[in-house]
Write a protein that holds these residues in place. Structure first.
Motif: not given
Length: 127
Positions: A5-6, A92, A94, A96, A105
């Motif tokens: 997920d971002r 930004t 993502t 992990e 993240v």
């Protein structure tokens, strides 16, 4: 929240005030963080943000996303291109890994020169 997920990006205008205030707040009185002439004498085009300010902004990025109950358990960052006044840093993230109420993240912060910061943040959000 799932691996892959971002997080939505966060744009942070890099102002002279942000750089100087962050340095003062973290008791980092190195001249390269507040004196443009001395920063230029040392080879930089202008003052630049210190690592503690960057660390705080990375933490803010995560807690803004996960909410007021979020507890930062680990923040590990590495600096790259400097943040100079007049630029914008875009953070930004993502996801992990997710393990129960704990999420890791991967965070990247980029500016006009390239990648300013990379790292991972582990955050716990109690149920």
């Amino acid at each position: 929240m799932n691996a892959g997920d971002r997080l939505p990006p966060l744009e942070i205008p890099v102002t002279r005030t942000l750089i100087v205030a962050g340095a003062i707040a973290s008791r980092d009185y190195q001249d390269v963080h507040h004196d443009p002439d001395l920063a230029r004498q040392k080879g930089s085009p202008d003052i630049f943000m210190n690592i503690l300010t960057t660390n705080g902004l990375v933490g803010r990025y995560i807690t803004d996303h996960f909410g007021p109950r979020a507890v930062l358990r680990r923040v590990a960052i590495r600096l790259g291109a400097p943040n100079h006044p007049g630029d914008t840093m875009v953070l930004t993230g993502t996801v992990e890994e997710v393990d129960g109420d704990t999420t890791t993240v991967r965070v990247v912060g980029a500016n006009g020169l390239g990648t300013h910061v990379t790292g991972t943040v582990t955050v716990r959000v109690p149920a």
